[in-house]
Design a protein around this motif. Structure first.
Motif, PDB file in Angstrom:
ATOM      1  N   TYR A 168      35.539  42.553  38.452  1.00 56.04           N
ATOM      2  CA  TYR A 168      36.236  41.286  38.577  1.00 56.04           C
ATOM      3  C   TYR A 168      37.155  41.261  39.787  1.00 56.04           C
ATOM      4  N   GLY A 169      36.965  40.287  40.612  1.00 59.48           N
ATOM      5  CA  GLY A 169      37.868  40.022  41.730  1.00 59.48           C
ATOM      6  C   GLY A 169      38.260  41.237  42.543  1.00 59.48           C
ATOM      7  N   GLY A 170      37.344  42.160  42.728  1.00 61.36           N
ATOM      8  CA  GLY A 170      37.675  43.308  43.565  1.00 61.36           C
ATOM      9  C   GLY A 170      38.619  44.303  42.912  1.00 61.36           C
ATOM     10  N   ASP A 171      38.718  44.253  41.562  1.00 64.46           N
ATOM     11  CA  ASP A 171      39.600  45.204  40.873  1.00 64.46           C
ATOM     12  C   ASP A 171      38.908  46.552  40.757  1.00 64.46           C
ATOM     13  N   VAL A 172      38.931  47.299  41.844  1.00 62.52           N
ATOM     14  CA  VAL A 172      38.273  48.601  41.872  1.00 62.52           C
ATOM     15  C   VAL A 172      39.134  49.648  41.163  1.00 62.52           C
ATOM     16  N   HIS A 218      42.528  33.888  43.696  1.00 60.47           N
ATOM     17  CA  HIS A 218      42.354  33.801  42.237  1.00 60.47           C
ATOM     18  C   HIS A 218      43.025  32.554  41.669  1.00 60.47           C
ATOM     19  N   ASN A 227      41.468  37.787  34.233  1.00 55.93           N
ATOM     20  CA  ASN A 227      42.822  37.223  34.180  1.00 55.93           C
ATOM     21  C   ASN A 227      42.736  35.701  34.113  1.00 55.93           C
ATOM     22  N   PRO A 280      47.553  34.889  41.392  1.00 55.47           N
ATOM     23  CA  PRO A 280      47.946  35.728  40.261  1.00 55.47           C
ATOM     24  C   PRO A 280      46.840  36.719  39.874  1.00 55.47           C
ATOM     25  N   GLY A 281      47.201  37.960  39.719  1.00 56.24           N
ATOM     26  CA  GLY A 281      46.250  38.982  39.278  1.00 56.24           C
ATOM     27  C   GLY A 281      45.148  39.264  40.277  1.00 56.24           C
ATOM     28  N   ALA A 282      45.408  39.020  41.562  1.00 56.51           N
ATOM     29  CA  ALA A 282      44.394  39.293  42.582  1.00 56.51           C
ATOM     30  C   ALA A 282      44.557  40.725  43.089  1.00 56.51           C
ATOM     31  N   HIS A 283      43.430  41.327  43.474  1.00 56.91           N
ATOM     32  CA  HIS A 283      43.459  42.687  44.010  1.00 56.91           C
ATOM     33  C   HIS A 283      43.055  42.686  45.469  1.00 56.91           C
TER      34      HIS A 283
END
Lengths: 610, 386
Positions: A568-572, B15, B29, B271-274
């Protein structure tokens, strides 16, 4: 008082009492010793405070409530007869594995206090030690402890002592070591009921080397019991067994604090130091004499302690090998009965083959290594010493299944047997008997002592080293007590059983086992391994085999599909943390061929009962 | 090589954390709000965070932008436009930049597609998830299959590039059912499909149902059969997997996702972005506050929503490279792994995995997971990383 004694030089033998305390674990031996020390002023209240069982100096001794190394302490006591006495208390181990230490301590004394818990009664290990004391011609003063507890049955226990041990218990001293109740009576009984040592002050020096250990400040410290003559600071002594001469540097005793004096006379127990390099340079049981005027005859000495149980110890982390070597070296400094030599295992890498006096000894060494040296270890299956007669007429002894010669070269295998004494409350007798039968035991005797049964069994030692204590404890809810001594070797139908993982034998899991027991043990082991080896990309057969014959088999199924989650969203980071966990897990495994075997699988496989 | 030049790729992930309702399998998220969201205020905060992030990561040319969520298709097109303008203001943007927006395939949201295109979006990714209504209901989706396919048709007419997602290994699903569904999906898809195996994630209603025995996804053998069917059908229809869960016509791969898998740089906004940023030669793993309102206040107060800014050590860096890179059919360059971690991959482990047919080494020396290895990717990665 102490000054007065010092001025007189060494005390007359008539005013000396040397004794040890014989008791079962938890029956209050160390607590009684604490009280005796306290009452006679060996340590101030402040020094005693917060320190239970001052003679048990190792953490592990205090925690398990057992004594491993014999300790000695000198007490000064003014008796009701107005005279000053010197007591030397030898604190002895209560466990069967350390029977050797017990025998040394007993040989240095003339009497024993037999401490029995007034609610528990006599236990198996007490019996063995009290018989040893009787063998050493000791006078014995029975002491009933914990008489203040509601469950105490002093009359029954006295009767039991008379029935089982065969000594008069009518004058048993009734005490509570915990509260101090009756302890002064113990001190009086020591004076009036135990004999003083004999000895001739003017004769040539003759002393018994009771024990020796390494002290970081003093070097090797030797515990001695003077038989005849005087051992003086600065004198030159000879150890007759090793035929080495030394100049005595320090002479003294423990109160339990170390006190130095100029000399020790007949009947006294104390220590010396003499620039001895290693504990290995001293021989327990040796005779110490005057270098210039040696005595003609040596003391009988002791039978050396011989390791009877062996196992491999391997570091979980291969990088810890050198640390393990150093740690074992340090433990051996003060425990000559523990032996080790390097061993290489295909499954476990580099480690050591170690010899122990028994299973508790093994457990204690292992625990000290992990605790005092922060080492994580895998222990292989405990083994005993087997004698093998070969077809070419030769005879060999082996304690590592790996060293077993080809079956066709073996004419006969003999295994060691023991005589075991087990005391158990009646209600668990059935389970205890079944356990002994299952372990190929032969019942020799079954008697009752009140509501407790006492059974004697002949058992093969290799059945006892494998999980017997744990099983005995569990089937008797902890109430059965156990003691044994080696008797003889008998021929046995033993086979070498191997465990194969993915068709390759795992050397660390090989064992010699009785043919009738092989299948059950093998099945239990492969089932355990199957539970604990995680699925791989391929099927993993796990087999127990004797020679080429498979006697049990399980299969670890192959992985079919991982659920590789979306990212998800680049959550490595989250995936990396999962991977780190997996890596941690892998670190705790051994790569064996293509298979990663978790450490727990080795440990669990070696613990299974069948 | 596929997609953008790896040396210059730089992506921005934005996000949008709100959804109309929470799907029971989703652990992303996302947040449901029953009062209207003050989009103006969020726009200001996004702009602010873009400005401060650009100050830390200057000089990059943006090659891809991805609006994920949550449900980004709940954003007004002008919100999307304002965010894209801000990105263009603080960074250089490549002429051929790929701008993807995730959208729910409902009729309401489809009405905004033209607006998104006008704002600069050039690719949509639709969360279709299933093509039968009972599955959609079980997955907690608010649209029907018919509605979803209509949204796909609108996307097709508005955007040159679109993709949609399906979830397989749903309770009760058989390989035959999935084959049929997949064929229909491919007929509706033009160039790209994302096909994810249902995962039961902690903290979701599905996790609790699963634990209580009330939700039974197919067992490992069926899951494997479903995966094999996926590869088989897609390959036959010209949409081979270029990543473990992503299929595309050659050249139509999602460039933004590629840069994650190739271990390249990206900034996370919202919010909650990596994000993963290389600053002074050190890789930073950046994460922002997850709770939307808390993020908002943080950005308003200090200019960014960052709650974690970890400097990765060589092992962590190498682990990320390995676990992301092996998801790609193109695999990884083992030399690059060795350079990052300071040690080469264990030749023994490589040999065992090659023997098992789980990996190959190409003639150019790239290490790739094979068709047989992909279903066991987690195990392969764990072996190699050990």
């Amino acid at each position: 008082m102490s000054d007065e004694l010092q001025k007189q030089g060494t005390p007359p033998t008539a005013n000396i009492r040397n004794f040890s305390i014989v008791a079962h674990i938890d029956h209050g031996k160390s607590t009684l010793a604490d009280r005796l020390i306290q009452i006679t002023g060996g340590l101030t209240d402040r020094e005693m405070a917060g320190k239970e069982q001052v003679l048990d100096s190792m953490d592990i001794e205090r925690e398990r409530g057992i004594t491993i190394k014999a300790q000695t302490v000198r007490l000064k006591y003014r008796a009701k007869d107005g005279k000053d006495y010197v007591f030397n208390l030898m604190d002895t181990p209560g466990h069967v594995d350390f029977a050797y230490e017990v025998s040394r301590s007993l040989a240095a004394c003339e009497g024993s206090l037999l401490v029995v818990d007034a609610s528990q009664g006599v236990e198996a290990q007490t019996l063995a030690n009290v018989y040893q004391a009787l063998d050493n011609n000791h006078e014995i003063v029975p002491v009933l402890n914990k008489v203040d507890l509601p469950a105490a049955e002093p009359d029954k226990v006295k009767q039991q002592i008379e029935d089982v041990i065969g000594i008069d218990a009518s004058d048993a001293v009734m005490i509570s070591a915990k509260t101090g109740l009756g302890v002064p009576d113990v001190l009086e009984a020591i004076v009036t009921r135990l004999p003083p040592p004999k000895g001739d002050r003017d004769a040539t020096l003759k002393a018994l080397l009771v024990d020796s250990w390494y002290d970081v400040y003093l070097g090797v410290v030797v515990l001695v019991r003077i038989i005849d003559g005087v051992l003086k600071k600065g004198s030159r002594i000879r150890m007759m067994g090793t035929n080495a001469a030394y100049d005595v540097e320090r002479v003294g005793f423990f109160t339990p604090k170390m006190q130095q004096v100029d000399e020790l006379g007949p009947g006294e127990i104390g220590f010396i130091t003499a620039a001895i390099k290693e504990v290995a340079d001293t021989r327990v049981g040796d005779t110490i004499t005057d270098d210039r005027r040696p005595v003609a005859e040596m003391l009988p000495g002791f039978k050396p302690a011989i390791p009877v149980v062996f196992c491999g110890l391997f570091p979980v982390d291969a990088d810890d090998f050198e640390t393990l070597r150093a740690a074992m070296g340090k433990l051996r400094l003060n425990d000559a009965s523990f032996s080790f030599e390097m061993e290489t295992s295909a499954a476990l890498g580099f480690g050591f083959r170690c010899g122990f006096l028994g299973l508790l000894h093994l457990e204690i060494i292992q625990e000290r290594l992990s605790r005092e040296f922060d080492l994580n270890l895998i222990a292989t299956a405990p083994s005993v010493i087997y004698k093998m007669k070969l077809t070419d007429g030769g005879e060999i002894e082996i304690h590592n299944p790996i060293d077993m010669p080809d079956v066709v070269k073996i004419a006969e295998i003999e295994e060691p047997w023991i005589e075991a004494t087990i005391l158990t409350p009646d209600e668990y007798l059935g389970s205890v008997l079944k356990l002994c039968q299952d372990r190929r035991g032969v019942q020799k005797e079954l008697t009752y002592v009140g509501a407790r049964a006492m059974v004697k069994y002949d058992l093969p030692l290799n059945e006892v080293v494998f999980d017997f204590y744990d099983r005995l404890k569990s089937v008797s809810k902890g109430y059965a007590s156990f003691d044994y001594h080696l008797t003889d070797y008998k021929p046995a139908d033993l086979v070498k059983m191997q465990i194969l993982v993915n068709a390759e034998p795992v050397d660390a899991l090989s064992m010699l086992v009785h043919r009738t027991r092989a299948e059950g043990r093998g099945r239990a082991m492969v089932e355990k391994m199957k539970e604990l080896i995680p699925p791989h990309m391929f099927q993993i057969p796990i087999q127990a085999a004797i020679g080429g014959k498979v006697i049990a088999r399980e299969t670890v199924r192959a992985l079919r599909k991982d659920v590789t989650a979306k990212c998800y969203g680049g959550d490595v980071s989250r995936k990396r943390k999962l991977l780190e966990k997996q890596k941690e897990g892998k670190k705790k495994m051994r790569q064996f061929g293509k298979v990663d075997i978790p450490q727990e699988a080795f440990i669990a496989a070696l613990k299974v009962d069948s | 090589m596929i997609g953008a030049d790896p040396t210059t790729a730089f992506g921005i992930y934005v996000h949008w954390p709100f959804c109309l309702s929470k799907c029971p399998y989703c652990d992303f998220n996302s947040h449901v709000r029953h009062a209207p969201i003050d989009e103006e205020r969020f726009v200001r905060a996004f702009k602010r965070e873009i400005e401060t992030t650009a100050a830390r990561a200057r000089g990059r040319e943006v090659s891809s932008i991805f609006f994920g969520g949550g449900t980004p298709s709940l954003m007004r097109p002008q919100t999307v436009g304002a965010i894209l303008d801000a990105i263009g203001k603080y960074w250089g943007v490549a002429d051929n930049v790929e701008v993807t927006l995730e959208a729910n395939p409902t009729s309401v949201e489809a009405t905004r597609f033209r607006g998104y295109r006008a704002a600069g979006v050039n690719r949509v990714s639709l969360g279709v998830q299933a093509l039968d209504d009972s599955s959609l209901k079980a997955l907690g989706r608010l649209h029907t299959a018919h509605e979803a396919l209509e949204a796909v048709a609108i996307a097709r007419s508005v955007f040159d590039r679109y993709s949609f997602d399906l979830i397989y290994a749903r309770p009760g699903q058989t390989p035959a059912m999935w084959t049929e569904e997949l064929r229909q999906a491919i007929s509706e898809a033009a160039e790209h499909l994302s096909l994810y195996q249902l995962t039961i994630e902690e903290g979701t209603p599905f996790f609790d149902l699963h634990a209580a025995g009330k939700l039974r996804p197919p067992d490992e053998a069926i899951a494997r059969a479903l995966y094999d069917v996926t590869q088989d059908v897609c390959t036959r229809h010209g949409l081979p997997a270029y990543e473990i869960s992503n299929h595309a016509l050659p050249g139509a791969e999602c460039r933004h996702n590629l840069l994650y898998w190739r271990g390249q740089e990206y900034a996370g906004i919202g919010p909650g972005a990596h994000g993963r940023l290389d600053i002074d030669g050190i890789r930073h793993a950046v994460a922002t506050e997850k709770r939307p309102e808390a993020w908002l206040m943080r950005v308003e107060a200090i200019g960014n929503g960052i709650v974690a800014d970890d400097l990765l050590n060589s092992e962590e860096r190498a682990d990320e490279f390995l676990l992301m890179g092996l998801r790609l059919r193109e695999g990884i360059d083992p030399q690059r792994y060795a350079a990052l971690s300071g040690r080469p991959l264990d030749p023994r482990r490589i040999a065992i995995l090659r023997d098992e047919g789980a990996i190959t080494i190409s003639t150019e020396g790239r290490l790739r997971v094979t068709q047989d290895g992909f279903p066991l990717l987690d195990a392969v990665v764990a072996d190699l990383a050990a």
